[in-house]
Structures are given as C-alpha cells and as structure tokens.
Scaffold this active site. Structure first.
Site, short mmCIF file in Angstrom:
data_model
loop_
_atom_site.label_atom_id
_atom_site.label_comp_id
_atom_site.label_asym_id
_atom_site.label_seq_id
_atom_site.Cartn_x
_atom_site.Cartn_y
_atom_site.Cartn_z
N LYS A 168 6.33 10.16 -0.57
CA LYS A 168 6.85 9.86 0.77
C LYS A 168 7.72 8.36 0.76
CE LYS A 168 4.14 7.88 3.90
NZ LYS A 168 3.30 7.92 4.93
N ARG A 202 34.23 8.47 -7.51
CA ARG A 202 33.08 8.70 -8.32
C ARG A 202 32.72 7.44 -8.78
NH1 ARG A 202 33.64 13.76 -11.40
NH2 ARG A 202 31.55 13.31 -12.20
N ALA A 223 57.32 18.21 -14.99
CA ALA A 223 56.48 19.07 -14.34
C ALA A 223 56.11 20.33 -15.00
CB ALA A 223 56.91 19.50 -12.95
N ARG A 236 2.83 15.17 5.68
CA ARG A 236 3.80 15.44 6.67
C ARG A 236 5.09 15.79 6.19
NH1 ARG A 236 2.65 11.48 11.47
NH2 ARG A 236 4.44 12.60 12.22
N ALA A 296 51.51 15.72 -7.91
CA ALA A 296 50.62 16.71 -7.45
C ALA A 296 49.98 17.70 -8.55
CB ALA A 296 51.05 17.61 -6.16
N LEU A 354 0.96 -1.04 -0.01
CA LEU A 354 0.02 0.14 0.06
C LEU A 354 0.85 1.26 0.00
CD1 LEU A 354 -2.73 -1.14 2.40
CD2 LEU A 354 -2.40 -1.57 0.08
N ASN A 408 39.49 15.57 -19.92
CA ASN A 408 38.82 14.54 -20.79
C ASN A 408 37.64 14.85 -21.42
OD1 ASN A 408 37.45 15.14 -18.09
ND2 ASN A 408 36.61 13.09 -17.96
N GLY A 413 -0.95 6.98 -0.04
CA GLY A 413 -1.22 8.01 0.89
C GLY A 413 -0.61 9.23 0.24
#
Length: 452
Positions: free
Chosen positions: A23, A317, A407, A16, A364, A9, A370, A12
């Site tokens: 809900k 991710r 670098a 609230r 670093a 069920l 990409n 509803g």
C-alpha cells in the site's frame, strides 16, 4: 532542535488496496506515498529513521535501502506493538522520537517540527499527540482536553462513551515522544480493549497515571488523511494536484485549464510558462521562463529551455533537452536527445540518442534509427542543417553544419559540412500500366459478380 529519530509504521496488509504492491508504495504525483513522507522527514535531518515492516516486507526494504533501517513486526498486534519492534534499532539513542504512518504521506515538516518543539516547552510533556478537527469524526479515536494544551484522556472510538464520541478533536495516531520514556511506557500498556491489541495512544494514559500530562498540537484534517483504498488514493492525488496547480499559478505560470494539467512531485515551472489543457508531467521535468506547452503533451525526465514551444501532442522522454527557443510540434517524440537553440522539429518526428545543432530544421516524418536490436547509437546533426521530410538517419551518423539531406533519403554515411545528400531508389515509369491494371481488375470483379 535536538536530535530526533523517526519511526514510520508500514507493516499493515493494506487489503483494501487489492494489490500485489504494498500500500505505501502506491504513487501520488509520481512518488510513492512512503517517499513523500520520508522526504518531509529528511528536511528535518533525523539522526535515525526506522521503518517497521510486515506484509510484503521485501518491497519496502528495497524501496528505502540506504535511507532508513527496517525492522519486522510479526505477528501484527497493534500500533503499540509495532513501535516496540524498533527498540533494538534505536538502542542507545536518547533524543526524541517522532512516530509516523507510511500511509499518511502529507504531514508537513513544519508540523513535525511543532510536535518536537512542544516536547521541549516548560511543562516538558512526555508525549505530544498530533490531533485534528474532523468534519466527520466517525470512528477516529478522540482527544479529550480541558485546557486546550494538555490531554485529559485519549480513547479509541470503540471504547468511547457517547459524550466522548461527541468531541470533534481526533487522534491522528502520530506523536512525538521522549526517547527515555517511549519504550518504558510501551512495556506497561495492555491489550484489554475491544480489538485485543496494544494501542500506541495508551502510553499517553499510562504517563497520565504517573501524574505526567501529555500535550497535543493541531494540524489540518487534509494533512493527516490516511490512504487505505484506491478511491482514497485517487482523492489524495486530486488533493495534491489541486494544491500544486494553485502554487504554479501563484508563482507566475498560466494554466489554461488547470483541472486538466497533472504535475509530478518535482515538476519545476519558470515564470510566464503557459500550459495548455491535458498536459501530463512525469518526474524529472523542468520548464524555463516563457516556454509554452501545448495541449495533450506528455513530458517525463526532460529539460525545456526558455521560450521553447512543445506540442501539441508531443512526447518528451527521459534525457530530452530543448535549448532556448527550440520547437517540437505535433506528434514529435524525443528521447535522450538535445535540440539546439532555435532548432525545429515541427511534426511527425522521432529524435532518439541524438544531438541537433542550433537552428537546424528537421522535416516531417524524419526518424533517427538509433537501435539495431542490440545496441543504441548516436546521430549528430550540425548547426543550420536541413533534413528533408521522410528521411531516415541510420546511426551512428553525422550530418555536417549547413548540410542538406534530401526528402525521402535513408542516410547511413556521414554528410560533410555544406553537402547535399540524396539517397533514393531510381524512379521507374511504365506508361499506361495503371490504366491496363484497372481495366483488368474491373473485368475480373464483374465476372466474379456474375458467377455469384
């Protein structure tokens, strides 16, 4: 266990919640509460599943497509009326029927099985009600039992006497019913009650009037708690997380500050995994034996191999794969990228749509460029390659095995195995220029101050 159908069920309005999302679609541990329930039902392999919808029906229909049929309750005239709407969907079905609520997500498969099994005991009750002992019975409907097995009376709180309200055995609203009885009994109930609604529990009293006593089985109160507000949703999340943390530690993981670690519904941790404070796992994460997840890391859709080190302050991710013994350090982000065995990206790096070979070292500030605004492209970095700090690898590009990127380089063409690639602008030196600049600016500032 005989064939059964599940009716859930979910019609509803959930006012609230004060939400545009239905809900039962609000998530707990990264999974909609309705999906928690349907997953538990699925473990018992139902013959059919039907979700009764009403408000925001299109949201639920989209969410359960391919897993359950939907039927509409409009208008909404109570729980008995809601179950009646599933009659057409279950036409011709003669097994048992399990009736559940979409906003009561934590009913365990074992409890559902006990309800169904009770239908088939020697006394063959027409209905089995799932009951619980409430610490604060409040406005719950009461289950009155004289022998501890069968039901002498069920009554809604609004209609109960003072003596009946003193009983702490409460009705969860969920039940198992013989299909041959369910809709016949529902057609006989009325709405002569304080709310003017058709109550599902009234079928128990209707059957009792025929001389057929229904039964009840008991569940823990926490298992049958409904969720009607944001505050109750938060409590349900806390309840789920507390149980999952205890399970993780019992299975051999170390949680340094358990109350600060948040799991998703499908998080998998191996033995001797250490999770430091303030780590969040989203859906789709597995962590192999011996890995360490340092503080303040956020991980979703990632596979972390044995003895890996993640963070602190790392973000993995969907599609991130760390192979055995690899490392990502602080402020490193991976997306749809593979970090080979023993490879390292120790700090301030973005690896997206990339394959990094074993024992490569990513300096670093390195980023894989990409995306060109329209399409994504892949970067491939060979085994043992060394990428110097602050390098930009402009995909599609391949860096060969044992190659070195100096670098500060912006690399847009492939680098061969063992090659050095240095891509820097010419350094220009102008002797004394800075001193002359500072002198001129100081004089200008002083003059402006005198005018003021």
């Amino acid at each position: 266990m005989s064939d059964f159908a599940a009716i859930v069920l979910a019609a509803g309005k959930g006012t609230r919640m004060k939400s545009d999302l239905h809900k039962v679609l609000h998530p707990i541990a990264g999974r909609a509460m309705l999906d928690h329930l349907l997953a538990s039902v699925a473990e018992l392999e139902p013959a059919r599943s039907v979700v009764v919808v009403g408000d925001k029906a299109e949201q639920i229909e989209a969410a359960v497509k391919g897993r359950a049929d939907c039927c509409l309750q409009e208008p909404q005239l109570g729980t008995g009326h809601a179950v009646q709407q599933a009659e057409a969907a279950l036409a011709g079905f003669d097994g048992d029927v399990l009736i559940l609520y979409g906003d009561v997500p934590f009913v365990r498969p074992e409890t559902m099985r006990r309800m169904l099994d009770r239908l088939h005991e020697a006394d063959a009750p027409p209905c089995v009600v799932l009951a619980f002992r409430a610490a604060d019975p409040g406005a719950y409907g009461r289950v009155i039992s004289e022998d501890g097995r069968t039901i002498a009376k069920m009554v809604e709180f609004k209609d109960a006497t003072a003596a009946e309200r003193a009983v702490d055995l409460c009705n969860s609203g969920m039940m198992a019913v013989r299909a041959q009885d369910l809709f016949a009994l529902l057609r006989r109930i009325g709405n002569d009650n304080a709310a003017g609604e058709y109550y599902l529990p009234d079928i128990v009293m209707t059957a009792l009037g025929d001389g057929r006593a229904s039964a009840w089985v008991e569940a823990d109160e926490a298992e049958v708690q409904g969720i009607n507000s944001r505050a109750e949703l938060a409590r349900a999340e806390a309840q789920w997380q507390a149980a999952r943390r205890a399970e993780a530690m019992a299975d051999g993981a170390t949680l340094v500050a358990p109350e600060t670690v948040f799991f998703a519904f499908d998080t998998r941790l191996g033995r001797d995994v250490t999770v430091e404070p303030n780590v969040v796992f989203g859906p789709g994460v597995s962590v192999a034996d011996g890995a360490t997840i340092h503080a303040f890391s956020h991980i979703v859709g990632a596979t972390i191999g044995a003895d890996c080190s993640v963070g602190p302050f790392a973000r993995l991710r969907p599609g991130a794969v760390m192979e055995k013994g690899s490392k990502v350090g602080n402020f490193v982000e991976m997306k749809k990228a593979v970090l080979g065995e023993g490879a390292k990206a120790s700090h301030l790096t973005y690896l997206g749509d990339a394959i990094v070979g074993e024992h490569a070292n990513i300096g670093a500030g390195t980023i894989t460029c990409n995306y060109d605004g329209y399409f994504k492209y892949k970067t491939e970095i060979g085994p043992r390659a060394f990428i110097g700090s602050n390098s930009s690898l402009i995909a599609p590009v391949k860096i060969g095995a044992d190659a070195i990127v100096a670098a500060g380089s912006a690399v847009s063409r492939d680098v061969g195995d063992g090659d050095l690639r240095m891509v820097r602008g010419e350094q220009i030196v102008k002797p004394g220029w800075a001193d002359r600049f500072h002198d001129a600016m100081k004089k200008k500032k002083a003059a402006a101050k005198d005018k003021g």
